[in-house]
Design an enzyme around this catalytic site. Sequence first.
Site, PDB file in Angstrom:
ATOM      1  N   SER A  68      18.411 -13.143   6.497  1.00  0.00           N
ATOM      2  CA  SER A  68      19.988 -13.195   6.438  1.00  0.00           C
ATOM      3  C   SER A  68      20.249 -14.914   7.758  1.00  0.00           C
ATOM      4  O   SER A  68      19.234 -14.529   8.481  1.00  0.00           O
ATOM      5  CB  SER A  68      20.568 -12.843   7.532  1.00  0.00           C
TER       6      SER A  68
ATOM      7  N   SER B 142      14.245 -23.798   5.956  1.00  0.00           N
ATOM      8  CA  SER B 142      14.461 -23.071   6.668  1.00  0.00           C
ATOM      9  C   SER B 142      13.180 -22.526   8.025  1.00  0.00           C
ATOM     10  O   SER B 142      13.043 -21.519   8.186  1.00  0.00           O
ATOM     11  CB  SER B 142      14.102 -20.955   6.175  1.00  0.00           C
TER      12      SER B 142
END
Length: 390
Positions: A198, A92
């Site tokens: 998300s 991420s």
Amino acid sequence: MATARTARTVVAAALAAGLTVTALAAPALAADPAAPAAPAAAKKDHAATRAALQAAVDAGVPGAVAQARADGRSWTGTAGERGGDDRFRVGSITKTFTATVLLQLQAEGRLDLDDPVEKWLPGVVRGHGHDGRKVTVRQLLNHTSGIYNVTADPGFQEKVFGPAFLQHRYDRWTPRQLVAVAMEHAPDFAPGTSWNYSNTNYVLAGMVIEKVTGRPYGKAVENRIIKPLKLRATTVPGTDPTMPNPSSPAYSTLGGGPGAPVHDVSELSPTIAHAAGEMISDSRDLQTFYRALLQGRLLPKDGLREMTTAVDLSEQLPGAGYGLGLMKQKLSCGKEVWGHGGGIHGSLSEAYATRDGRHSLAANINADWTGDTQAILEGEFCGTLPKPVK
């Protein structure tokens, strides 16, 4: 993308662990806030950071690597089976690159972050209560969209993160397929009314970049960030499942936890992550990127101000906040750092710097079932020694 393991709470796991494309819920060692801080001399020679790397290996991680820069000096530390120049999947941390590109496009007048997603991706965010007309691009970037997280889908988890991964590791997913999985679920909340991490948000963000530029989002990352900063170890792999050299194997129990069989998961299809978590880099390049970003070399002042305007997450994790692809953490010593974490199969990473960019750290462990990356941050920025491994 983002794993649910690494720091002190689900928030820290979602953010500090970067929430990889996985949702591995394995126990994590946590840095002991009450542990004695290292003396000033030890901080200068990174003794506490070294101790945290070794503690990860003592806990069962095959290898750990970290690099720090401060006061014009660079230091690299390793433990176990790792090289100081190892490249690794950053999960991420990719999100900060994606957000930076969108902020650059806004600065050029090519889009507005307050545009509805529907303007750029008509009909894509629809189904089971999702409505792209009510979600803005900004809400994608700060995770206030309410859009369901694709990596929380049980079927996706089973195929991508469980033992079935070994049969599906080379499957290719399109961004639209990933979004379609999320659209089969109801939103977590109405847009702008709450916060929830998300990965779908950043798959959509990458799709917006592609619509605006007419090219793959990875090309924008390469041309706007990787090449100007000369990040020679950083790549957007696209569909290439292999790892470049030098790198060490990445290991996973595929959700089995400590004691379960360990698998080499170095090769996988990056398409499971797309703009939410597919990139590869090393400790040196990640620091160069975050230092350049925080020092205003990639965005105008207004853009950087928007990026560091954070949703307050202090109720979940004191001192924490999430901006536009950028997380703020307040460490146990009171020091504030900005950056992101990332987790993907067999790889957990952290990359943070002080707000002025003068002191930075990037670290990685090549396992996803144990090891405390938060302790490495605490060691470097606070001189806090890790909790002893029992």
